[in-house]
Design a protein around this motif. Structure first.
Motif, PDB file in Angstrom:
ATOM      1  N   GLU A 113       0.827  -1.206   0.000  1.00  0.00           N
ATOM      2  CA  GLU A 113       0.000   0.000   0.000  1.00  0.00           C
ATOM      3  C   GLU A 113       0.862   1.257   0.000  1.00  0.00           C
ATOM      4  OE1 GLU A 113      -3.273   2.442  -0.191  1.00  0.00           O
ATOM      5  OE2 GLU A 113      -3.108   0.279  -0.545  1.00  0.00           O
ATOM      6  N   SER A 114       1.945   1.247   0.765  1.00  0.00           N
ATOM      7  CA  SER A 114       2.854   2.398   0.781  1.00  0.00           C
ATOM      8  C   SER A 114       3.448   2.616  -0.602  1.00  0.00           C
ATOM      9  CB  SER A 114       3.961   2.187   1.814  1.00  0.00           C
ATOM     10  OG  SER A 114       3.433   2.117   3.126  1.00  0.00           O
ATOM     11  N   ALA A 115       3.815   1.524  -1.274  1.00  0.00           N
ATOM     12  CA  ALA A 115       4.375   1.637  -2.625  1.00  0.00           C
ATOM     13  C   ALA A 115       3.366   2.260  -3.582  1.00  0.00           C
ATOM     14  CB  ALA A 115       4.795   0.254  -3.123  1.00  0.00           C
ATOM     15  N   LYS A 116       2.109   1.847  -3.497  1.00  0.00           N
ATOM     16  CA  LYS A 116       1.086   2.386  -4.389  1.00  0.00           C
ATOM     17  C   LYS A 116       0.879   3.888  -4.168  1.00  0.00           C
ATOM     18  CE  LYS A 116      -1.385  -2.033  -4.482  1.00  0.00           C
ATOM     19  NZ  LYS A 116      -2.587  -2.769  -3.988  1.00  0.00           N
ATOM     20  N   VAL A 117       0.899   4.313  -2.906  1.00  0.00           N
ATOM     21  CA  VAL A 117       0.751   5.742  -2.609  1.00  0.00           C
ATOM     22  C   VAL A 117       1.914   6.532  -3.199  1.00  0.00           C
ATOM     23  CG1 VAL A 117       0.738   7.444  -0.749  1.00  0.00           C
ATOM     24  CG2 VAL A 117      -0.658   5.378  -0.544  1.00  0.00           C
ATOM     25  N   LEU A 118       3.134   5.999  -3.061  1.00  0.00           N
ATOM     26  CA  LEU A 118       4.309   6.703  -3.580  1.00  0.00           C
ATOM     27  C   LEU A 118       4.297   6.760  -5.105  1.00  0.00           C
ATOM     28  CD1 LEU A 118       6.918   5.204  -1.112  1.00  0.00           C
ATOM     29  CD2 LEU A 118       6.098   7.572  -1.159  1.00  0.00           C
ATOM     30  N   VAL A 119       3.791   5.713  -5.742  1.00  0.00           N
ATOM     31  CA  VAL A 119       3.647   5.734  -7.208  1.00  0.00           C
ATOM     32  C   VAL A 119       2.706   6.864  -7.613  1.00  0.00           C
ATOM     33  CG1 VAL A 119       2.679   4.480  -9.182  1.00  0.00           C
ATOM     34  CG2 VAL A 119       4.226   3.317  -7.599  1.00  0.00           C
ATOM     35  N   ARG A 120       1.586   7.005  -6.886  1.00  0.00           N
ATOM     36  CA  ARG A 120       0.619   8.064  -7.219  1.00  0.00           C
ATOM     37  C   ARG A 120       1.219   9.454  -7.024  1.00  0.00           C
ATOM     38  NH1 ARG A 120      -3.043   4.380  -4.690  1.00  0.00           N
ATOM     39  NH2 ARG A 120      -3.127   5.603  -2.747  1.00  0.00           N
ATOM     40  N   LEU A 121       2.195   9.569  -6.132  1.00  0.00           N
ATOM     41  CA  LEU A 121       2.855  10.849  -5.913  1.00  0.00           C
ATOM     42  C   LEU A 121       3.926  11.133  -6.965  1.00  0.00           C
ATOM     43  CD1 LEU A 121       3.233  10.775  -2.026  1.00  0.00           C
ATOM     44  CD2 LEU A 121       1.788  12.314  -3.350  1.00  0.00           C
ATOM     45  N   GLY A 122       4.193  10.148  -7.817  1.00  0.00           N
ATOM     46  CA  GLY A 122       5.105  10.381  -8.929  1.00  0.00           C
ATOM     47  C   GLY A 122       6.510   9.869  -8.757  1.00  0.00           C
ATOM     48  N   PHE A 123       6.812   9.190  -7.647  1.00  0.00           N
ATOM     49  CA  PHE A 123       8.162   8.686  -7.421  1.00  0.00           C
ATOM     50  C   PHE A 123       8.444   7.448  -8.273  1.00  0.00           C
ATOM     51  CE2 PHE A 123       7.313  11.083  -3.539  1.00  0.00           C
ATOM     52  CZ  PHE A 123       8.479  11.817  -3.416  1.00  0.00           C
ATOM     53  N   ASP A 124       9.722   7.192  -8.508  1.00  0.00           N
ATOM     54  CA  ASP A 124      10.185   5.986  -9.184  1.00  0.00           C
ATOM     55  C   ASP A 124      10.330   4.918  -8.108  1.00  0.00           C
ATOM     56  OD1 ASP A 124      11.472   3.993 -10.573  1.00  0.00           O
ATOM     57  OD2 ASP A 124      13.144   5.229 -11.262  1.00  0.00           O
ATOM     58  N   VAL A 125       9.380   3.994  -8.037  1.00  0.00           N
ATOM     59  CA  VAL A 125       9.256   3.097  -6.886  1.00  0.00           C
ATOM     60  C   VAL A 125       9.640   1.661  -7.240  1.00  0.00           C
ATOM     61  CG1 VAL A 125       7.694   2.223  -5.099  1.00  0.00           C
ATOM     62  CG2 VAL A 125       7.411   4.550  -5.986  1.00  0.00           C
ATOM     63  N   ALA A 126      10.410   1.054  -6.347  1.00  0.00           N
ATOM     64  CA  ALA A 126      10.748  -0.366  -6.439  1.00  0.00           C
ATOM     65  C   ALA A 126      10.556  -0.994  -5.067  1.00  0.00           C
ATOM     66  CB  ALA A 126      12.182  -0.563  -6.924  1.00  0.00           C
ATOM     67  N   GLY A 127      10.504  -2.320  -5.046  1.00  0.00           N
ATOM     68  CA  GLY A 127      10.370  -3.023  -3.784  1.00  0.00           C
ATOM     69  C   GLY A 127      11.146  -4.315  -3.806  1.00  0.00           C
ATOM     70  N   TRP A 128      11.526  -4.760  -2.617  1.00  0.00           N
ATOM     71  CA  TRP A 128      12.257  -6.017  -2.473  1.00  0.00           C
ATOM     72  C   TRP A 128      11.568  -6.880  -1.432  1.00  0.00           C
ATOM     73  CZ3 TRP A 128      14.622  -8.571   1.569  1.00  0.00           C
ATOM     74  CH2 TRP A 128      15.450  -9.655   1.237  1.00  0.00           C
ATOM     75  N   ALA A 129      11.455  -8.160  -1.724  1.00  0.00           N
ATOM     76  CA  ALA A 129      10.864  -9.118  -0.790  1.00  0.00           C
ATOM     77  C   ALA A 129      11.589 -10.452  -0.937  1.00  0.00           C
ATOM     78  CB  ALA A 129       9.373  -9.281  -1.056  1.00  0.00           C
ATOM     79  N   ARG A 130      11.374 -11.329   0.006  1.00  0.00           N
ATOM     80  CA  ARG A 130      11.995 -12.656  -0.060  1.00  0.00           C
ATOM     81  C   ARG A 130      11.475 -13.443  -1.260  1.00  0.00           C
ATOM     82  NH1 ARG A 130      16.640 -12.975   2.894  1.00  0.00           N
ATOM     83  NH2 ARG A 130      16.344 -12.024   4.947  1.00  0.00           N
TER      84      ARG A 130
END
Length: 314
Positions: free
Chosen positions: A147-164
């Protein structure tokens, strides 16, 4: 049916009154004052209660963690072998996404520098990169991270994530496993930690890790934000990185020891924002309704949702 509220540092009455309204046919008991016969207790709502409280209840059917983390339960010796249920609540998720977005924007829009200028009475504009030129990376892509990633995408940031394990989120470049960690770090200007605390993640964010963050970003140097668990960061290493320029700044909501000791050097660093573990406060009304709905569905023959895999710790 009896239900036990076993919380440390919170007022159990705030939970008891709401649970009584949602579960009028269940007896609500509170530790430490009104436990009664532990054999009568079928459900426990817990937050950092002593290990002996839950281990003394031989007929538990389920334990509900009242916060986002479950490490406070899984670390307990003698924890009853019953389902442990995580809180997955829209209110808590929204609060976390708000805090993460706030801190990312604070560092992106150079608020700490402007606050310092205000203290000195200085009127000077600072060069400001566009959000699309700032690469945010989230450690952990569970419910809160996604959810945090989706909010940051809407704000226009270049977003990536890492998980196991592998994840897919629209607009987010997803990395998985140890083999892709270096590539994830190397493209990250602002690192946000939302990992659960497990044996594998304890001390995960150390000097070596933050040293692998991008050095060519629009902010001049990387930033670290932690709203996950305090045990996942090595604070001595963060202090070193924040004073030698490896990190430009940090926002920290969780700590190895809480409350953060008055003598911690982190308090005095002007490039650090400290909040007292409030990024996603547990709302008694919303979570009481969530727990009650789960219990009633379970007693009607349904399965509990959001149970913890004890092997992975989340």
């Amino acid at each position: 049916m009896s239900l036990l509220i076993a919380v440390k540092g919170w007022n159990p009455a705030a939970w008891a009154s709401r649970l009584a309204r949602h579960l009028p046919h269940h007896e609500i008991r509170s530790w430490p004052d009104a436990i009664g016969d532990p054999a009568d207790i079928r459900y426990a709502l817990a937050w950092k209660a002593p290990a002996e409280v839950l281990s003394a209840c031989p007929n538990l059917k389920a334990i509900f963690s009242l916060g986002a983390g479950v490490d406070h339960l899984l670390a307990q010796p003698g924890l009853p072998d019953v389902p442990v249920v995580r809180v997955v609540d829209p209110d808590l998720t929204a609060r976390m996404a708000e805090w993460v977005a706030l801190q990312v924007l604070l560092h992106h829009r150079q608020h700490l520098a402007y606050a310092a200028q205000q203290r000195e009475g200085v009127w000077r504009d600072l060069e400001q990169p566009a959000a699309r030129h700032v690469r945010v990376g989230l450690l952990g892509l569970g419910v809160l991270g996604a959810e945090s990633a989706k909010v940051l995408v809407r704000l226009g940031f270049d977003v990536a994530g890492w998980a196991r394990g592998s994840k897919q989120i629209d607009g987010v470049t997803c990395y998985a496993g140890e083999g892709e960690l270096d590539a994830f770090l190397a493209r990250t200007d602002i690192l946000v930690n939302l990992l659960p605390l497990t044996p594998e993640t304890r001390g995960f964010v150390d000097y070596a890790l933050v040293s692998r963050l991008a050095r060519d970003g629009a902010l001049g140097a990387p930033v670290f934000i932690n709203a996950g668990r305090g045990g996942s960061q090595v604070e001595a290493d963060l202090l070193r990185a924040l004073t030698d320029g490896t990190l430009k700044g940090a926002s920290l909501d969780v700590f190895e020891t809480e409350p953060l000791p008055a003598g911690s050097p982190l308090w005095k660093l002007e490039n650090v924002v400290i909040t007292p573990h409030v990024a996603a406060d547990s709302d008694p009304e919303a979570i009481s309704a969530y727990v009650a709905e789960q219990i009633l569905a379970f007693e009607a023959g349904g399965a509990l949702r959001n149970t913890v895999d004890r092997a992975t710790g989340y």
